[in-house]
Design a protein around this motif. Structure first.
Motif, short mmCIF file in Angstrom:
data_model
loop_
_atom_site.label_atom_id
_atom_site.label_comp_id
_atom_site.label_asym_id
_atom_site.label_seq_id
_atom_site.Cartn_x
_atom_site.Cartn_y
_atom_site.Cartn_z
N GLY A 1 -1.84 18.69 -117.40
CA GLY A 1 -0.42 18.57 -117.05
C GLY A 1 0.28 17.41 -117.75
O GLY A 1 1.49 17.23 -117.59
N GLU B 1 6.35 20.89 -117.59
CA GLU B 1 6.05 21.56 -118.86
C GLU B 1 7.35 21.84 -119.63
O GLU B 1 8.15 22.69 -119.24
CB GLU B 1 5.30 22.86 -118.62
CG GLU B 1 4.91 23.52 -119.93
CD GLU B 1 3.96 24.69 -119.75
OE1 GLU B 1 2.76 24.45 -119.52
OE2 GLU B 1 4.42 25.84 -119.84
N ARG C 1 0.82 19.63 -125.40
CA ARG C 1 0.64 19.85 -123.96
C ARG C 1 -0.84 19.83 -123.64
O ARG C 1 -1.66 20.39 -124.38
CB ARG C 1 1.26 21.20 -123.58
CG ARG C 1 1.15 21.56 -122.12
CD ARG C 1 2.05 20.69 -121.27
NE ARG C 1 2.04 21.11 -119.86
CZ ARG C 1 2.51 20.36 -118.89
NH1 ARG C 1 3.04 19.16 -119.14
NH2 ARG C 1 2.49 20.80 -117.65
N PRO D 1 0.82 13.24 -115.82
CA PRO D 1 1.42 14.59 -115.76
C PRO D 1 2.95 14.54 -115.73
O PRO D 1 3.55 13.65 -115.14
CB PRO D 1 0.87 15.16 -114.45
CG PRO D 1 -0.42 14.45 -114.25
CD PRO D 1 -0.22 13.07 -114.78
#
Ligand SMILES: Cc1cc2nc3c(=O)[nH]c(=O)nc-3n(C[C@H](O)[C@H](O)[C@H](O)COP(=O)(O)OP(=O)(O)OC[C@H]3O[C@@H](n4cnc5c(N)ncnc54)[C@H](O)[C@@H]3O)c2cc1C
Length: 452
Positions: free
Chosen positions: A273, A254, A269, A251
């Protein structure tokens, strides 16, 4: 430390659908990828009793290993109407099956690094317009506004906001689970179809490793294995498979919502995450007898390819085109499909490291990504990079849906609807001549798709 794994489960795990196949049904679907599952989905809606046979696990091969892009952008003009329909079907599926599909309309962006690419994108835009798709060119500034976290600049981009993404190794098993609840359908994992059963040249069933199934219609949606089975019945088409490597990062914040690609780099994406990273165009071809047999048909594609292909002299044992893979076998002996339950080539970690480096160049404010998982997938392709979707005249009752050429996940639900109509003898609503099997007959010119 990166783990290389099988998606969506390990090769040895217990099948979800271990039941023996029925003795008879209306239609047998060979292959439990997105195309086979969605074909069975729409056959069931027509009330046709359908048995889906998968030699390994549902979505064990390409349909769980892909990038998860549901893309109209840059498509072959003949595929576009089916893709627009597929996009709508995905939205309905998401409503029906819920969050587990990971379906999100977060758009797809192609970054241009040259005037040539910008011109290519511009040239394609009329096809988008003709199909009511919201694709548009972005200027350097509009792109910077859309991707404010990127620290590099590009002269422009092509953007389609209505394009989408889903999580492949969740989506197809989730769809299969919903399908299994329908009374018209039965799913059978660990059930290789060894041969078509014919009487007077017409389909009268299939022979599986678990017994015979009587039926009058068969759909061959076997991905990378389709040509091996078809050829054993005199149906020959120039299908080859190339390896592509993918990695899932740990992760990270963003900085992108959808899918973004340059010629040499692709990122999406993910719901967990992280990001899915891959080279945009590089593929690896493992040479076997089919590669030699079909070399000439692939010349136009090799000439037009940008990203390059790595050639390996020997296909690994168990690959569809390995030198040791038998081309003929008897229906009462173990077939090549049982010997390789799940095609699981090792990823190219060197390539993935260069993808992580490119991500870090674009977003230097983030740490260089590390991978939690990495995998390889064999993409089945045709010399013109569009599929075969056709009824085979020489074997009445046989319909082939294969050769998705690296972009079958997004369009899969649309293909499933079309194939179900072909099988049912209904109008599909589309001109399918671009996808006919006979386009590869001797003397026919190969028309490589202008898709990118
Ligand atoms: C790395 C990678 C990235 C990709 N990225 C994208 C993307 O972002 N977007 C996109 O749209 N597409 C993408 N693709 C392409 C997409 O994944 C494929 O086009 C699509 O999944 C093909 O679906 P399929 O059902 O035809 O084949 P598959 O998913 O390969 O399924 C075929 C199944 O048939 C089974 N089978 C074969 N022969 C037999 C037999 N004789 N008996 C029983 N079962 C049999 C196999 O075991 C297999 O499970 C990507 C592919 C790869 C590998």
């Amino acid at each position: 430390m990166t783990r290389t794994i099988n998606f969506p489960f390990s090769v040895d795990s217990t099948p979800t659908f271990p039941e023996a196949p029925p003795e008879a049904c209306d239609v047998v679907v060979i292959g439990g990828g997105i195309v086979g599952v969605m074909t069975a989905w729409f056959l069931a809606r027509r009330g046709l009793k359908t048995a889906l046979c998968e030699k390994g696990r549902i979505a064990g091969e390409q349909s769980s290993r892909n990038w998860g892009w549901i893309r109209q952008q840059g498509r072959d003009p003949h595929e576009l109407p089916i893709m627009v329909e597929a996009n709508c079907i995905w939205q309905e599926l998401a409503e029906e099956c819920g969050e587990r599909l990971g379906f999100r309309q977060t758009g797809i962006l192609y970054l241009a690094n040259s005037e040539r690419e910008l011109a290519q994108y511009e040239d394609w835009l009329p096809h988008a317009k003709a199909n009511g798709i919201d694709s548009r060119m972005l200027s350097e500034q509009a792109l910077a506004d859309l991707m404010p976290e990127a620290r590099l600049r590009w002269p422009g981009a092509l953007h389609t906001p209505s394009d989408a993404r889903a999580e492949p190794w969740q989506a197809v098993p989730t769809l299969a689970h919903a399908l299994s609840l329908r009374p018209e359908v039965s799913l059978h994992e660990g059930c290789a179809v060894r041969a078509l059963d014919t009487q007077g040249g017409e389909i009268c069933g299939v022979v599986t490793e678990k017994g015979r199934i009587r039926c009058s219609q068969v759909v061959l949606a076997g991905g990378a294995w389709s040509s091996l089975l078809a050829r054993a019945h005199g149906v020959s088409f120039p299908q080859l498979s190339v390896k592509s490597t993918v990695g899932a990062t740990h992760p990270l914040p963003e900085v992108l919502r959808g899918g973004v690609a340059e010629e040499d780099f692709a990122v999406r994406r993910r719901e967990d995450g992280g990001y899915t990273l891959a080279h945009g165009t590089y593929r690896e071809l493992f040479i076997g007898p089919d590669a030699f047999r079909h070399l000439k048909a692939y010349f136009p594609l090799i000439r037009s390819a940008h990203g390059g292909t790595g050639f390996h002299l020997k296909a690994a044992a168990g690959f569809p085109d390995a030198w040791g893979t038998p081309r003929r076998w008897s229906a009462d002996e173990e077939s090549p499909f049982e010997k390789q339950r799940i095609l699981n080539p090792p990823p190219n970690m060197k390539l993935l490291d260069s993808m992580a480096t490119r991500f870090h160049e674009i977003f230097p404010q983030l740490p260089k990504p590390t991978f939690s998982k990495a995998w390889g997938g064999m993409i089945d392709t045709m010399p013109d990079t569009v599929p075969i979707i056709d009824r085979i005249e020489s074997v009445p009752g046989l319909t082939v849906a294969t050769g998705m050429s690296g972009h079958g996940f997004g369009i899969g639900p649309g293909i499933g609807r079309v194939v179900a109509d072909l099988v049912a003898g209904s109008a599909t609503g589309y001109d399918l001549s671009r996808f006919r099997y006979q386009r590869f007959a001797p003397g026919q010119p190969i028309q490589v798709s202008p898709a990118f």
